[in-house]
Design a protein around this motif. Sequence first.
Motif, short mmCIF file in Angstrom:
data_model
loop_
_atom_site.label_atom_id
_atom_site.label_comp_id
_atom_site.label_asym_id
_atom_site.label_seq_id
_atom_site.Cartn_x
_atom_site.Cartn_y
_atom_site.Cartn_z
N SER A 226 0.88 -1.16 0.01
CA SER A 226 0.11 0.08 0.20
C SER A 226 0.75 1.16 0.12
O SER A 226 0.38 2.41 0.05
N GLY A 227 2.31 1.14 -0.19
CA GLY A 227 2.82 2.51 -0.06
C GLY A 227 3.23 2.92 1.16
O GLY A 227 3.15 2.45 2.43
N GLY A 228 3.96 4.26 1.06
CA GLY A 228 4.32 4.74 2.34
C GLY A 228 3.55 6.11 2.78
O GLY A 228 2.29 6.05 2.66
N ILE A 229 4.08 7.03 3.38
CA ILE A 229 3.46 8.18 4.02
C ILE A 229 3.67 9.44 3.39
O ILE A 229 3.56 10.54 3.73
N GLY A 230 4.16 9.41 1.92
CA GLY A 230 4.65 10.76 1.45
C GLY A 230 3.65 11.74 1.16
O GLY A 230 4.11 13.01 1.18
N ALA A 231 2.35 11.41 1.38
CA ALA A 231 1.44 12.63 1.50
C ALA A 231 0.87 13.28 2.72
O ALA A 231 0.12 14.20 2.80
N ASP A 232 1.34 12.46 3.73
CA ASP A 232 0.81 12.89 4.98
C ASP A 232 2.07 13.88 5.73
O ASP A 232 2.94 12.98 6.58
N HIS A 233 1.95 14.99 5.58
CA HIS A 233 2.87 15.79 6.15
C HIS A 233 2.87 15.85 7.52
O HIS A 233 3.94 15.85 8.27
N PRO A 256 0.53 11.33 -5.02
CA PRO A 256 -1.00 11.80 -4.64
C PRO A 256 -1.49 11.85 -3.52
O PRO A 256 -0.85 10.90 -2.51
N ALA A 257 -2.52 12.46 -3.16
CA ALA A 257 -3.13 12.43 -1.72
C ALA A 257 -3.47 11.07 -1.04
O ALA A 257 -3.42 10.88 0.22
N HIS A 258 -3.58 10.08 -1.82
CA HIS A 258 -4.10 8.80 -1.43
C HIS A 258 -2.90 8.16 -0.89
O HIS A 258 -2.96 6.98 -0.21
N VAL A 259 -1.49 8.58 -0.88
CA VAL A 259 -0.44 7.87 -0.15
C VAL A 259 -0.44 8.40 1.26
O VAL A 259 0.50 9.18 1.56
N ASP A 260 -1.14 7.39 1.91
CA ASP A 260 -1.44 8.19 3.21
C ASP A 260 -0.80 7.13 4.43
O ASP A 260 -0.92 7.65 5.61
N GLY A 261 -0.44 6.14 4.12
CA GLY A 261 0.10 5.18 5.28
C GLY A 261 -0.83 4.62 6.21
O GLY A 261 -0.30 4.04 7.30
N ARG A 262 -1.88 4.67 5.74
CA ARG A 262 -2.82 3.97 6.61
C ARG A 262 -2.65 2.36 7.01
O ARG A 262 -3.07 1.90 8.09
N MET A 263 -2.39 1.49 6.00
CA MET A 263 -1.85 0.11 6.14
C MET A 263 -0.85 0.21 6.98
O MET A 263 -0.61 -1.20 7.60
N PRO A 511 8.00 -14.68 12.07
CA PRO A 511 6.93 -14.52 10.75
C PRO A 511 5.35 -14.58 11.50
O PRO A 511 5.18 -15.61 11.91
N ILE A 512 4.55 -13.65 10.97
CA ILE A 512 3.45 -13.65 11.30
C ILE A 512 2.58 -14.46 10.33
O ILE A 512 2.53 -14.16 8.95
N PRO A 513 1.90 -15.68 10.79
CA PRO A 513 1.43 -16.60 9.31
C PRO A 513 0.52 -15.77 8.60
O PRO A 513 -0.42 -15.10 9.29
N GLY A 514 0.62 -15.93 7.35
CA GLY A 514 -0.28 -15.38 6.36
C GLY A 514 -0.23 -14.05 6.00
O GLY A 514 -1.07 -13.27 5.37
N LEU A 515 0.71 -13.27 6.59
CA LEU A 515 0.97 -11.96 6.47
C LEU A 515 2.45 -11.26 5.81
O LEU A 515 3.44 -12.00 6.14
N TYR A 516 2.24 -10.87 4.49
CA TYR A 516 3.25 -10.50 3.82
C TYR A 516 3.39 -8.96 3.46
O TYR A 516 2.57 -8.38 3.49
N ALA A 517 4.42 -8.39 2.85
CA ALA A 517 4.40 -7.07 2.60
C ALA A 517 5.60 -6.79 1.44
O ALA A 517 6.47 -7.69 1.28
N ALA A 518 5.34 -5.84 0.47
CA ALA A 518 5.94 -5.80 -0.50
C ALA A 518 6.24 -4.01 -0.90
O ALA A 518 5.10 -3.37 -0.33
N GLY A 519 7.09 -3.66 -1.33
CA GLY A 519 7.15 -2.19 -1.94
C GLY A 519 7.56 -1.50 -0.80
O GLY A 519 8.30 -1.71 0.14
N GLU A 520 7.13 -0.22 -0.92
CA GLU A 520 7.48 0.97 -0.01
C GLU A 520 7.10 0.56 1.40
O GLU A 520 7.62 0.72 2.37
N ALA A 521 6.04 -0.22 1.45
CA ALA A 521 5.46 -0.61 2.66
C ALA A 521 6.47 -1.61 3.60
O ALA A 521 6.40 -1.50 4.73
N ALA A 522 7.03 -2.11 2.87
CA ALA A 522 8.15 -3.10 3.55
C ALA A 522 9.66 -2.28 3.59
O ALA A 522 10.56 -3.04 3.68
N GLY A 523 9.52 -0.90 3.49
CA GLY A 523 10.67 -0.35 3.12
C GLY A 523 11.67 -0.84 2.24
O GLY A 523 12.87 -0.76 1.95
N PHE A 524 10.97 -1.43 1.06
CA PHE A 524 11.55 -1.72 -0.25
C PHE A 524 12.25 -3.05 -0.14
O PHE A 524 13.10 -3.47 -0.66
#
Length: 556
Positions: A226-233, A256-263, A511-524
């Motif tokens: 889901s990306g990072g927090i770049g739009a949330d100053h 864009p504004a939807h890069v909000d880090g909610r996830m 590891p948390i069973p069933g949970l993965y992360a990719a991209g900026e959400a995982a710090g790349f």
Amino acid sequence: MHADVVIIGAGLAGLTACHELVAAGRSVIVLEQENANNLGGQAHWSFGGLFLVDTPMQRRLGVKDSAELAWQDWAGSAGWDRQDGDHPEDEWAIRWAEKYVEFAAGEKLDWLRSMGVSFTPVVGWAERGDGRAAGHGNSVPRFHVPWGTGTGVSGPFAQRATQAAADGAIRLLFRHRVDELVVTGGAVTGVRGTILADDDAPRGVSSNRDPVGDFSVTADAVVVASGGIGADHNAIRRWWPERLGTPPAHMITGVPAHVDGRMLEATARAGGRLVNRDRMWHYTEGIANWNPVWPGHGIRILPGPSPLWFDALGRRLPFPALPGYDTLATLRHLRTTPDLAEHSHSWFVLTQTMIEKEFALSGSEQNPDLTNKDLKLLVRTRLGRGAPGPVEAFKERGEDFVVADTLEELVAGMNALTGRPLLDVEGLRRQIAERDTQLANPFAKDAQVVGIRNARRFRGDRLMRVASPHRVLDPAAGPLIAVRLHVITRKTLGGLQTDLDGRVLDGTATPIPGLYAAGEAAGFGGGGLHGYNALEGTFLGGCLFTGRTVGRALAR
């Protein structure tokens, strides 16, 4: 609803994982809070440059590169220092970085080509570094520019996802915002969220957040992409590190504004470990977009090495705070120098000759020749006379540009732009004249002039990126141009800590069973494979590599 895998986020990382899962015959649901116009995520808007090592394009330009040199540059830039304790924050980041450099020096190019990504002959030399052989920066040009810029990277994966949805192999559910990861018996077994009202806003334009229903999905695995927090100053200021001084009172926004880090927060509530949150990547060469798409829309200048860089009070910045050298060192200087704390801007001063050759603007929409794969336009704009059209448009219409025939007029315009007489014309004249004395010989002691001559030894820069050295106050090179620069938010370098399969770890490194992360959400990768500094061209590459890795791990 049920699927083998739920992917949260239809950006580059999520779509890459989706491709691998579809190829393996797994059922996939992709959830995206924005509409279908935003398929491909932030990558669509980027310049698209990719970090590659020892490629045919480099060799054709006379560049000698190797995996060993690339790793030296990466490790020197990263500066990992959180390796103590039972569960070090940098432990998995270093492992991911090793794998990524190996990938960039190995199968990455062939794999990208097999996915439909093609490359121009252009190899750029971004982030030249801090002047130390073992320090930050690229020792050689590695910034490979794809045809299509960011769209040329995200487009092939978006097209595959669209086709897979048409074939019934996956479900693409837009306007579905995930609010919660469902945890059952210690394992993540699905998601719950809100269905948002339809909104046909164009790509990147802010959409409504009106709820019209809710949903739940069960799955054997959930991928947070889901990306990072770049739009949330506010979040950026919350995590702003002391080492970078005082956060600017004013910043512009590079995503864009939807890069909000909610996830990120939702995943932490489910037990995921967030690490290195104070590591971030914001550029200091931002300008306000005269034709904005999202709120506070900023564009980053990718400068050549020649513009003179002054702080808000008119003092030339010291090495390595030079154009194209060390982004975070420049940010640190501007934000930790005590009498600059109240000022949120700095200045480029350059000539028309420099802007014609050296200014590039980051973003697919700012590079129509590359984005539209128009070779004739590329030759005309990059090798011909005059500045590229988008650059000229900013010079004429951008609120941050001042153009003048004399230094007196230029400084008067600069002071008028900030509303305060912060700059002294004689102070700027003295510093510019001192720099201009260094051009009488093919050698010099001024670090920036030395860097200009070094850059022109690289064939690619000499042809397309670096103007012939000349005096700034030479009327033949004019008019003079000043550009007010802002901090532009972009990437968070930390994130969810993951193992080498992309499994999200908890606070005990389990590891948390069933949970993965990719991209900026995982710090790349691993919660921060860049460490403290990034070698340019590694953000999209990190999304591709983590998405590919997670998709293949889940397929197995």
